[in-house]
Design an enzyme around this catalytic site. Structure first.
Site, mmCIF file in Angstrom:
data_model
loop_
_atom_site.group_PDB
_atom_site.id
_atom_site.type_symbol
_atom_site.label_atom_id
_atom_site.label_comp_id
_atom_site.label_asym_id
_atom_site.label_seq_id
_atom_site.Cartn_x
_atom_site.Cartn_y
_atom_site.Cartn_z
ATOM 1 N N ILE A 1 36.299 46.377 46.488
ATOM 2 C CA ILE A 1 36.726 46.304 47.889
ATOM 3 C C ILE A 1 38.111 46.930 48.021
ATOM 4 O O ILE A 1 39.057 46.491 47.360
ATOM 5 C CB ILE A 1 36.791 44.843 48.366
ATOM 6 C CG1 ILE A 1 35.447 44.150 48.186
ATOM 7 C CG2 ILE A 1 37.230 44.773 49.823
ATOM 8 C CD1 ILE A 1 35.491 42.664 48.447
ATOM 9 N N ASP B 1 41.841 32.012 38.790
ATOM 10 C CA ASP B 1 41.603 33.428 39.068
ATOM 11 C C ASP B 1 41.914 33.743 40.529
ATOM 12 O O ASP B 1 42.595 34.730 40.834
ATOM 13 C CB ASP B 1 40.145 33.767 38.742
ATOM 14 C CG ASP B 1 39.772 35.193 39.109
ATOM 15 O OD1 ASP B 1 40.052 36.096 38.317
ATOM 16 O OD2 ASP B 1 39.201 35.389 40.203
ATOM 17 N N LYS C 1 44.996 36.166 42.354
ATOM 18 C CA LYS C 1 44.732 37.215 43.331
ATOM 19 C C LYS C 1 45.470 36.976 44.648
ATOM 20 O O LYS C 1 46.011 37.916 45.241
ATOM 21 C CB LYS C 1 43.226 37.312 43.572
ATOM 22 C CG LYS C 1 42.455 37.801 42.345
ATOM 23 C CD LYS C 1 40.948 37.683 42.538
ATOM 24 C CE LYS C 1 40.189 38.146 41.318
ATOM 25 N NZ LYS C 1 38.732 37.926 41.459
#
Length: 447
Positions: free
Chosen positions: A127, A192, A196
């Site tokens: 993305i 995780d 981000k």
């Protein structure tokens, strides 16, 4: 290139098959690749002598202009990135953990040497979100960035919602299918996603927040009944990562003082209304919703991991740097030695995390109680006395209801209106003290 695992092999495959791609791909040449094991069988037909077990030899090779780091982990990745920068080489990395924790150090080193470090693959796989935040949306005042940015947890939650399956059962399936690691902690415990959102926060708001301080809650303790109750009430449960300005007023001049901009940054399971743009994002897909002034809402959606999507983002960054070098006649920066500020995206504002007690949210609470008259009234009184407005309160049969020899029990689910966290916690303390309340079984945020 440092690493030839899933992503590295995807990058090598793209670079070795330039037909039908951007013409600049044909101008790129893989010089050296660092691997752990030279004897490991590989599907790629790589030129003899391309592989080495010495990553420093790749970084130090004078024929290498761009170092691509896809080995993952904190070390030796961090040290190798800094070594490449010190040698005046541009860097492309997919390493969210390093950027989330050491991004300021790496950015400062890159600015001093006048080289690029591009990170499109670090968030959202294929993305395109990093470059849009730095460039396309650069003229906006970003109010909120929220998203589903971990494919493993989204797959698990999608299955739990669709099938009514238990968390552990779906996790085992995800591991068998390769969607979850043998040790899934980084995914299911929210780490995780926190890495981000730390990166996206820096890009959206121009300042860094400390990664260890981001409140993080995963899905590993989520009960299937909360997914079921959420569905009955018109919601789906998603693991959301969120970064937003505190308050909805336009920023005041004080935002750029030493006190900086206060942000609410967090990761947690969230009840999302079925009509919300993020509610329909299922399986291993990711989606990031950016809300800004004047653009409004913009959503970026697609596969969030895997060899193809992540390699696509890595090669996009390589092409970005290669295009600049071609246009400026060489060098890792722009002509004249300076970095393009839109691509560099350095810190330009102080940011800090707001005290969680001062944030406002809607909440979902599941209580295990005695099944007797007046309990709902007592719970409502506790909320009311703390200044918490209730949107809905529903009673469901408890596990032991009607069983011979067992006391009758109930489960009461409450959804609040938006409320100051300190008030909400005060109400929960009072509710837990009620003799009729056996347990606060679940407490989730709600959009």
């Amino acid at each position: 290139m440092l690493g030839l695992g899933t992503v590295g092999a995807g990058v090598a495959s793209i670079l070795s098959t330039p037909e039908g791609r951007h013409p600049l791909v044909a101008d790129l040449q893989l010089r050296r690749i660092a691997v752990r094991d030279l004897e490991r069988p590989r599907p790629l037909n790589l030129a003899p002598g391309l592989l080495t077990t010495c990553p420093e030899a790749v970084v130090d090779d004078p024929a290498v202009d761009i170092v691509v780091e896809v080995i993952g982990g904190l070390e030796p990745a961090r040290s190798l990135i800094l070594r490449a920068i010190a040698a005046g080489k541009a860097v492309v990395t997919a390493n969210k953990a390093v950027i989330a924790r050491h991004g300021d150090e790496i950015a400062a080193a890159a600015a001093e040497k006048g080289v690029y470090v591009l990170i499109e693959a670090a968030v959202g796989g294929g993305i395109p979100i990093i470059e849009p935040l730095k460039q396309s949306l650069g003229g906006n005042r970003i109010q909120r960035v929220s998203g589903i940015i971990n494919g493993t947890t989204n797959y698990i939650l999608s299955r739990m919602a669709a099938e009514g399956a238990a968390y552990g059962e779906v996790l085992a399936d995800a591991q068998r299918l390769g969607y979850a690691e043998a040790d899934p902690a980084a995914d299911v415990e929210g780490g995780d996603a926190a890495d981000k959102i730390a990166i996206l926060t820096r890009l959206a708001y121009g300042g860094t927040v400390p990664r260890p301080a981001i409140p993080t809650e995963g899905i590993h303790q989520l009960d299937a009944r909360d997914v079921d109750y959420a569905a009955r009430l018109g919601f789906v449960v998603k693991l959301l990562a969120v970064a937003q300005r505190v308050g909805s007023e336009p920023p005041k001049p004080a935002d750029t003082t030493a006190a900086g901009l206060q942000l609410d940054v967090r990761v947690h399971p969230t009840l999302v209304p079925r009509g919300h743009p993020l509610a329909g994002v299922n399986g291993v897909n990711n989606a990031i919703l950016v809300e800004g002034d004047p653009v409004g809402q913009v959503m970026f959606y697609g596969p969030g991991a895997g060899a193809g999507p992540t390699a696509s983002a890595v090669v996009a960054d390589i092409l970005n740097i290669a295009g600049i070098r071609q246009a400026t006649g060489g060098g890792s920066g722009t002509q004249g030695g300076g970095l393009d500020p839109l691509l560099a995206a350095g810190n330009w504002r102080q940011c800090s995390l707001v005290d969680g007690a001062l944030t406002t949210h809607r909440n979902y609470v599941r209580l295990r109680t005695s099944d007797q008259a007046g309990v709902i009234g007592q719970i409502g009184s506790c909320f009311g006395q703390a200044g918490v407005s209730i949107q809905s309160i529903v009673q469901y049969a408890g596990e032991g209801s009607g069983a011979a020899g067992e006391a009758s029990s109930a489960e009461i689910v409450v959804i609040t209106h938006e409320v100051l966290e300190a008030r909400f916690r005060h109400a929960l303390d009072a509710i837990e003290a009620l003799a009729e309340v056996h347990q606060v079984a679940a407490c989730l945020r709600t959009l």
